[in-house]
Write a protein that holds these residues in place. Structure first.
Motif, short mmCIF file in Angstrom:
data_model
loop_
_atom_site.label_atom_id
_atom_site.label_comp_id
_atom_site.label_asym_id
_atom_site.label_seq_id
_atom_site.Cartn_x
_atom_site.Cartn_y
_atom_site.Cartn_z
N PRO A 70 0.81 -1.22 0.00
CA PRO A 70 0.00 0.00 0.00
C PRO A 70 0.84 1.26 0.00
O PRO A 70 2.01 1.24 0.40
CB PRO A 70 -0.81 -0.10 1.29
N ARG A 71 0.24 2.34 -0.46
CA ARG A 71 0.93 3.63 -0.50
C ARG A 71 0.99 4.21 0.91
O ARG A 71 -0.01 4.27 1.61
CB ARG A 71 0.13 4.58 -1.41
N GLY A 72 2.17 4.61 1.32
CA GLY A 72 2.31 5.25 2.63
C GLY A 72 2.31 6.75 2.46
O GLY A 72 2.21 7.26 1.33
N GLY A 101 -5.57 -3.87 -5.41
CA GLY A 101 -4.22 -3.40 -5.06
C GLY A 101 -3.74 -2.33 -6.04
O GLY A 101 -3.88 -2.47 -7.25
N ASN A 102 -3.19 -1.27 -5.50
CA ASN A 102 -2.77 -0.13 -6.32
C ASN A 102 -1.40 -0.30 -6.95
O ASN A 102 -0.56 -0.99 -6.39
CB ASN A 102 -2.74 1.12 -5.45
N PRO A 103 -1.16 0.36 -8.08
CA PRO A 103 -2.10 1.12 -8.90
C PRO A 103 -3.05 0.18 -9.63
O PRO A 103 -2.64 -0.57 -10.52
CB PRO A 103 -1.20 1.89 -9.87
N ARG A 160 -14.92 1.56 -8.06
CA ARG A 160 -16.18 1.71 -7.34
C ARG A 160 -16.05 2.59 -6.11
O ARG A 160 -16.99 3.27 -5.72
CB ARG A 160 -16.72 0.32 -6.97
N LEU A 161 -14.86 2.59 -5.52
CA LEU A 161 -14.69 3.46 -4.35
C LEU A 161 -14.82 4.92 -4.78
O LEU A 161 -15.46 5.73 -4.09
CB LEU A 161 -13.34 3.18 -3.69
N ASP A 162 -14.26 5.27 -5.93
CA ASP A 162 -14.38 6.64 -6.44
C ASP A 162 -15.85 6.95 -6.74
O ASP A 162 -16.34 8.05 -6.46
CB ASP A 162 -13.54 6.78 -7.72
N ASN A 219 -18.51 5.57 -5.34
CA ASN A 219 -19.25 5.72 -4.08
C ASN A 219 -18.90 7.04 -3.40
O ASN A 219 -19.77 7.70 -2.81
CB ASN A 219 -18.96 4.54 -3.15
N ARG A 220 -17.63 7.42 -3.47
CA ARG A 220 -17.21 8.70 -2.88
C ARG A 220 -17.93 9.86 -3.57
O ARG A 220 -18.40 10.80 -2.92
CB ARG A 220 -15.70 8.88 -3.03
N ALA A 221 -18.01 9.78 -4.89
CA ALA A 221 -18.66 10.85 -5.66
C ALA A 221 -20.14 10.92 -5.30
O ALA A 221 -20.69 12.01 -5.08
CB ALA A 221 -18.48 10.60 -7.16
N ASN A 244 -8.69 6.49 -14.50
CA ASN A 244 -7.76 5.82 -13.59
C ASN A 244 -8.22 5.96 -12.15
O ASN A 244 -8.75 7.01 -11.78
CB ASN A 244 -6.38 6.49 -13.75
N HIS A 245 -7.99 4.95 -11.34
CA HIS A 245 -8.20 5.12 -9.89
C HIS A 245 -7.02 5.90 -9.33
O HIS A 245 -6.05 5.34 -8.84
CB HIS A 245 -8.33 3.76 -9.18
N SER A 246 -7.11 7.19 -9.46
CA SER A 246 -6.04 8.09 -9.04
C SER A 246 -6.66 9.48 -9.01
O SER A 246 -7.80 9.66 -9.46
CB SER A 246 -4.89 8.04 -10.05
N ARG A 283 -9.42 11.94 -2.17
CA ARG A 283 -9.99 11.37 -0.94
C ARG A 283 -9.08 10.31 -0.34
O ARG A 283 -8.94 10.22 0.88
CB ARG A 283 -11.36 10.77 -1.27
N GLY A 284 -8.47 9.49 -1.20
CA GLY A 284 -7.57 8.44 -0.69
C GLY A 284 -6.43 9.05 0.09
O GLY A 284 -6.09 8.59 1.19
N ALA A 285 -5.83 10.10 -0.45
CA ALA A 285 -4.71 10.77 0.22
C ALA A 285 -5.18 11.43 1.52
O ALA A 285 -4.46 11.41 2.53
CB ALA A 285 -4.09 11.81 -0.71
N ALA A 286 -6.39 11.98 1.51
CA ALA A 286 -6.91 12.63 2.72
C ALA A 286 -7.09 11.60 3.83
O ALA A 286 -6.83 11.88 5.01
CB ALA A 286 -8.25 13.31 2.41
N ILE A 287 -7.51 10.40 3.45
CA ILE A 287 -7.71 9.35 4.46
C ILE A 287 -6.35 8.87 5.00
O ILE A 287 -6.18 8.68 6.20
CB ILE A 287 -8.56 8.20 3.87
N ILE A 288 -5.38 8.75 4.10
CA ILE A 288 -4.04 8.37 4.55
C ILE A 288 -3.49 9.43 5.53
O ILE A 288 -2.95 9.10 6.58
CB ILE A 288 -3.08 8.19 3.35
N ALA A 289 -3.69 10.69 5.18
CA ALA A 289 -3.19 11.76 6.05
C ALA A 289 -3.88 11.72 7.42
O ALA A 289 -3.26 11.95 8.45
CB ALA A 289 -3.41 13.11 5.38
N LEU A 315 -3.03 5.39 7.57
CA LEU A 315 -3.21 4.11 6.85
C LEU A 315 -4.18 4.38 5.72
O LEU A 315 -5.06 5.24 5.85
CB LEU A 315 -3.84 3.07 7.76
N SER A 316 -4.08 3.61 4.62
CA SER A 316 -5.02 3.87 3.53
C SER A 316 -6.39 3.29 3.86
O SER A 316 -6.54 2.45 4.76
CB SER A 316 -4.46 3.35 2.20
N SER A 317 -7.37 3.77 3.13
CA SER A 317 -8.76 3.36 3.36
C SER A 317 -8.86 1.85 3.33
O SER A 317 -8.23 1.20 2.49
CB SER A 317 -9.66 3.97 2.29
N ALA A 318 -9.65 1.29 4.22
CA ALA A 318 -9.76 -0.18 4.25
C ALA A 318 -11.22 -0.62 4.23
O ALA A 318 -11.63 -1.35 3.33
CB ALA A 318 -9.04 -0.73 5.47
#
Ligand code: NAD
Ligand code: LMR
Length: 328
Positions: free
Chosen positions: A94-96, A133-135, A160-162, A164-166, A189-191, A229-235, A239-242
């Motif tokens: 996962p991305r740290g 698993g990313n990317p 799908r996470l994007d 649902n977030r939207a 892209n999921h990015s 949103r993914g980066a905001a959750i990591i911050a 830990l990344s969204s689970a």
């Protein structure tokens, strides 16, 4: 209980998404409350990971799920993917905090080549593969290319996470129920380059775009909020969204397997040239699902701003694809 059990492989099963995912699969939330499942769990051979997997299996046993017809622990994808009907490829690095996607690409490329080859060799010929698993898009592309004997359409990436977030952001903005939002699309892209597009979205038949009527909000608030949103959750969590990622994986597989009743959802799928996206690019598209197959929603008008956004996320994906050419 008359249905024959289906085999569901999950990689990275002892990780944090795995922990939020397996219990829901075993309870029937993914494939239906009448569908027994056999879980085929893959973790790296490392003693700590295998021990953690044993612990998760003990907990699965202790739930006494009526639909759980078997559990297997593996460290070899050739065993974990044997005859599997569904494969959720979650395991990766996962991305740290502060880590770039290009770094991830290099680390994870090798994993998905090996796993694609194993799926090619031993999985059911109808296996439905979801890469989490990313990317995610590029990992799915690598796995697809490593599995030439399986239909390319069986490989998908999680957007799908994007989606649902939207939907959740739009519900908050309009004050309407998230469940009532229809015809939302997330392209690419999921990015952070993904393009969440609510131009066609409706709530109880009314246009969401008309309800919001604020293009500045779209460009300066909505798109960056969903994209980052993914980066905001990591911050926030370190830990990344689970749980939300596991939830999206359940949504993706359930809809693919059981259908969407005409409702649009977003899946990352290999392009067949739709909307000018080159063939085989693993791209987020609006789709509907029926009878175990997805179908791209075609004929949507792409305006200049949307085209610009689509071009940007496509360029990023093609850059990632170029970056893994040597692995294919
Ligand atoms: P985690 O580190 O908690 O768990 C990953 C697990 O995978 C670990 O237990 C690890 O041992 C295992 N693993 C690593 N390589 C493996 C391999 N080759 N085979 C089998 N297992 C392997 O990570 P996590 O939080 O569960 O996240 C997993 C992945 O999902 C990450 O890449 C993360 O970035 C990604 N993710 C994607 C989305 C999405 O929307 N697509 C959302 C959130 C997270
Ligand atoms: C997410 O969207 O939450 C994940 O993909 C984590 C990340 O690396 O952004």
């Amino acid at each position: 209980m008359s249905k024959k059990p289906v085999r569901v492989a999950v990689t990275g099963a002892a990780g944090q998404i795995g922990y939020a995912l397996l219990f829901r699969i075993a309870s029937g939330e993914m494939l239906g409350k009448d569908q027994p499942v056999i879980l085929q769990l893959l973790e790296i051979p490392d003693e700590k990971a295998q021990n953690a997997l044993k612990g998760v299996i003990m907990e699965l046993e202790d739930c006494a799920f009526p639909l759980l017809a078997g559990i297997e622990a593996h460290s070899d994808p050739m065993q974990a993917f044997k005859d599997t009907d569904y494969a959720l490829l979650v395991g990766s690095r996962p991305r740290g905090p502060g880590m770039e996607r290009a770094e991830l690409l290099a680390i994870n490329g090798a994993i998905f080549t090996t796993q694609g080859k194993a799926l090619n060799a031993v999985a059911s010929r109808n296996v439905k593969v979801l890469v989490v698993g990313n990317p995610a898009n590029t990992n799915a592309y690598i796995a697809m290319k490593a599995a030439p004997d399986l239909p390319a359409k069986n490989f998908t990436a999680m957007l799908r996470l994007d989606h649902n977030r939207a939907a959740s952001q739009l519900a908050a903005k309009t004050g309407k129920a998230v469940a009532d939002i229809e015809k939302l699309a997330v392209w690419g892209n999921h990015s952070p380059t993904m393009y969440a597009d609510y131009r066609f979205a409706t709530i109880a038949g009314q246009s969401v775009k008309d309800m919001i009527n604020d293009e500045t909000w779209n460009r300066e608030t909505f798109l960056p909020t969903v994209g980052k949103r993914g980066a905001a959750i990591i911050a926030a969590r370190g830990l990344s969204s689970a749980a939300s990622a596991a939830n999206a994986a359940i949504d993706h597989m359930r809809d693919w397997a059981l259908g969407t009743n005409g409702k649009w959802v977003t899946m990352g799928i290999p392009s067949n040239g739709e909307y000018g996206i080159p063939k085989e690019v693993m791209f987020g598209f609006p789709v509907t699902c029926a009878n175990g197959e997805y179908k791209i929603v075609e004929g949507l008008e792409i305006d200049a701003f949307s085209q610009e956004c689509i071009n940007k996320t496509l360029a990023e994906l093609q850059g990632e694809q170029d970056g893994v050419k040597h692995l294919l």
